[in-house]
Design a protein around this motif. Sequence first.
Motif, PDB file in Angstrom:
ATOM      1  N   GLY A   6     -34.597 -23.522 -79.668  1.00 18.95           N
ATOM      2  CA  GLY A   6     -33.322 -23.929 -80.247  1.00 18.95           C
ATOM      3  C   GLY A   6     -33.466 -24.774 -81.506  1.00 18.95           C
ATOM      4  N   ALA A   7     -34.485 -24.500 -82.320  1.00 16.85           N
ATOM      5  CA  ALA A   7     -34.702 -25.259 -83.559  1.00 16.85           C
ATOM      6  C   ALA A   7     -34.427 -24.373 -84.775  1.00 16.85           C
ATOM      7  CB  ALA A   7     -36.137 -25.781 -83.620  1.00 16.85           C
ATOM      8  N   LYS A   8     -34.024 -24.984 -85.871  1.00 14.18           N
ATOM      9  CA  LYS A   8     -33.891 -24.254 -87.134  1.00 14.18           C
ATOM     10  C   LYS A   8     -35.275 -24.072 -87.747  1.00 14.18           C
ATOM     11  CE  LYS A   8     -29.255 -25.763 -88.316  1.00 14.18           C
ATOM     12  NZ  LYS A   8     -28.477 -26.704 -89.134  1.00 14.18           N
TER      13      LYS A   8
ATOM     14  N   GLU B 185     -37.889 -27.086 -87.871  1.00 10.04           N
ATOM     15  CA  GLU B 185     -37.475 -28.483 -88.059  1.00 10.04           C
ATOM     16  C   GLU B 185     -37.865 -29.301 -86.831  1.00 10.04           C
ATOM     17  OE1 GLU B 185     -33.346 -29.071 -88.925  1.00 10.04           O
ATOM     18  OE2 GLU B 185     -33.442 -27.793 -90.725  1.00 10.04           O
ATOM     19  N   GLY B 186     -38.387 -30.482 -87.075  1.00 15.11           N
ATOM     20  CA  GLY B 186     -38.736 -31.365 -85.956  1.00 15.11           C
ATOM     21  C   GLY B 186     -40.138 -31.152 -85.427  1.00 15.11           C
ATOM     22  N   ALA B 187     -40.811 -30.091 -85.880  1.00 18.92           N
ATOM     23  CA  ALA B 187     -42.181 -29.840 -85.406  1.00 18.92           C
ATOM     24  C   ALA B 187     -43.166 -30.739 -86.139  1.00 18.92           C
ATOM     25  CB  ALA B 187     -42.554 -28.376 -85.629  1.00 18.92           C
ATOM     26  N   VAL B 188     -44.253 -31.068 -85.476  1.00 21.70           N
ATOM     27  CA  VAL B 188     -45.347 -31.849 -86.060  1.00 21.70           C
ATOM     28  C   VAL B 188     -46.460 -30.873 -86.445  1.00 21.70           C
ATOM     29  CG1 VAL B 188     -47.092 -33.616 -85.579  1.00 21.70           C
ATOM     30  CG2 VAL B 188     -44.778 -33.834 -84.626  1.00 21.70           C
ATOM     31  N   LEU B 189     -46.956 -30.962 -87.678  1.00 19.47           N
ATOM     32  CA  LEU B 189     -47.987 -30.023 -88.119  1.00 19.47           C
ATOM     33  C   LEU B 189     -49.309 -30.252 -87.391  1.00 19.47           C
ATOM     34  CD1 LEU B 189     -47.422 -29.871 -91.995  1.00 19.47           C
ATOM     35  CD2 LEU B 189     -46.356 -28.500 -90.175  1.00 19.47           C
ATOM     36  N   ILE B 190     -50.027 -29.152 -87.142  1.00 21.19           N
ATOM     37  CA  ILE B 190     -51.385 -29.222 -86.583  1.00 21.19           C
ATOM     38  C   ILE B 190     -52.361 -28.911 -87.707  1.00 21.19           C
ATOM     39  CG2 ILE B 190     -53.039 -28.195 -84.973  1.00 21.19           C
ATOM     40  CD1 ILE B 190     -50.685 -27.522 -83.121  1.00 21.19           C
TER      41      ILE B 190
ATOM     42  N   ALA C  26     -53.638 -23.381 -93.714  1.00 21.78           N
ATOM     43  CA  ALA C  26     -52.328 -23.011 -93.156  1.00 21.78           C
ATOM     44  C   ALA C  26     -52.173 -23.666 -91.789  1.00 21.78           C
ATOM     45  CB  ALA C  26     -52.216 -21.502 -93.054  1.00 21.78           C
ATOM     46  N   PRO C  27     -51.164 -24.529 -91.611  1.00 18.89           N
ATOM     47  CA  PRO C  27     -51.108 -25.354 -90.405  1.00 18.89           C
ATOM     48  C   PRO C  27     -50.519 -24.643 -89.191  1.00 18.89           C
ATOM     49  CG  PRO C  27     -49.242 -25.854 -91.809  1.00 18.89           C
ATOM     50  CD  PRO C  27     -50.067 -24.839 -92.556  1.00 18.89           C
ATOM     51  N   GLY C  28     -50.890 -25.104 -88.028  1.00 24.96           N
ATOM     52  CA  GLY C  28     -50.144 -24.805 -86.817  1.00 24.96           C
ATOM     53  C   GLY C  28     -49.088 -25.879 -86.640  1.00 24.96           C
ATOM     54  N   PHE C  29     -48.391 -25.876 -85.503  1.00 29.86           N
ATOM     55  CA  PHE C  29     -47.414 -26.947 -85.270  1.00 29.86           C
ATOM     56  C   PHE C  29     -47.149 -27.147 -83.783  1.00 29.86           C
ATOM     57  CE2 PHE C  29     -44.929 -23.054 -85.917  1.00 29.86           C
ATOM     58  CZ  PHE C  29     -44.080 -23.056 -84.830  1.00 29.86           C
ATOM     59  N   THR C  30     -46.690 -28.372 -83.472  1.00 28.75           N
ATOM     60  CA  THR C  30     -46.244 -28.687 -82.120  1.00 28.75           C
ATOM     61  C   THR C  30     -44.741 -28.900 -82.149  1.00 28.75           C
ATOM     62  OG1 THR C  30     -48.337 -29.721 -81.456  1.00 28.75           O
ATOM     63  CG2 THR C  30     -46.365 -30.409 -80.265  1.00 28.75           C
TER      64      THR C  30
END
Lengths: 239, 239
Positions: A89-91, A125-130, A137-141
């Motif tokens: 449910g994130a943009k 939006e709201g994710a933290v980059l890994i 190129a990052p992943g994210f949490t």
Amino acid sequence: MTNPTAAILAIGDELLSGRTRDSNLHFLAGELTRTGIALREARVVADDHAEIVAAIRALSAKYTHVFTSGGIGPTHDDITADAVAEAMGAKIGHRADAMALLQAHYDRSGLPFNEARQRMARVPEGAVLIDNPVSTAPGFTLGNVHVMAGVPDIFQAMVASVLPGLSGGPPLLSQSLRVMRGEGEIAAAFGALAAEFPDLSMGSYPFITNGAHGTNLVVRGTDPGRLDEVMIKLTRLFG
Amino acid sequence: MTNPTAAILAIGDELLSGRTRDSNLHFLAGELTRTGIALREARVVADDHAEIVAAIRALSAKYTHVFTSGGIGPTHDDITADAVAEAMGAKIGHRADAMALLQAHYDRSGLPFNEARQRMARVPEGAVLIDNPVSTAPGFTLGNVHVMAGVPDIFQAMVASVLPGLSGGPPLLSQSLRVMRGEGEIAAAFGALAAEFPDLSMGSYPFITNGAHGTNLVVRGTDPGRLDEVMIKLTRLFG
């Protein structure tokens, strides 16, 4: 103290066609065990938006952590980030912090930062980059979902970036005894011992070597004293 | 003509602890692709009755076939047969045909046909036995669920017993082109081509060799003419 739980979701047609043999599940399983996070389930799904969304929803509701691998590159079949955003449910859009990381990387390497490569800056939006020390190129949490690349070198580097930030439980320990007898011969006594130690997980894994039947007996748990206790009994029975 | 679909469910704590690396998924994926059955999903769950029941129910409702591996031996952690029976609403007991097979096997080998070994004759009512030429203890097919051993040699022998009896679709063909360019460089043209051939599945798989970025471009489908057509275009673009 109980152990947090986890699932891994590997994403990619190539894993289901027999073309590529997944190695990320096995790697992550070992790392989580050392961290004290109990891996409870693994799934592999194709590059299919609805299937990825459904799997993320089911797994993130059920386990403490979900780790995904695959589908975050620059090509049309890289749809994981959008699917995770929808499931949670994130943009999602091209995020400025990820754009800046990638812009600097392509400036350094002299390659054009084209539209396809910009796709790798699509982060909810709201994710933290890994951090991706291999290829930037990052992943994210996002929430309890950790989204990582499928290429094993990059997956492993991202796992190393993520795991130190997670709370584990007591380490999940194991000991094993190799017995040159068939499972059918040791099953009754081994089962009785398992009933005596309900706090431990006890499994038997048969093998055949030079035509002879053998069994690896494996005990798992978090209390080293209990493991020693059962290993003494096992060795007396079968050693 | 469309292709039947399938899922594989691998069962066993050892696959989730990092102790054992599963090889059955990769083997079955290749065999199904040759048979024209589309493998759509894979799951790994622990030796946990409720988890196995839930996975069998979900997968058998969704796909033409479900193949399971693991958990049909003689020890206390071998609980697959009972879980499959519950999931499919069948009764289970020591079946006379399986008992006879195993009795003859242990008579020949001079080993006692004890209670633990008799456990391998627990087969749901209505199931058809799957031949095990390696070690006799049979697998079984119940409805659309094919229950097989986890030991790779035995799993492979059981797959060879089962697959010839299943209707496949047209063979799932693939061709690939290895390109020494990064994914980000070929993504736009490759994506446009994928949109032009919606009947084919097209994927790109990046790799790094000696520090250089390359990409394997893979196209999959059932119509050899269409595959040739797209490969000619791919070779013109990137060859």
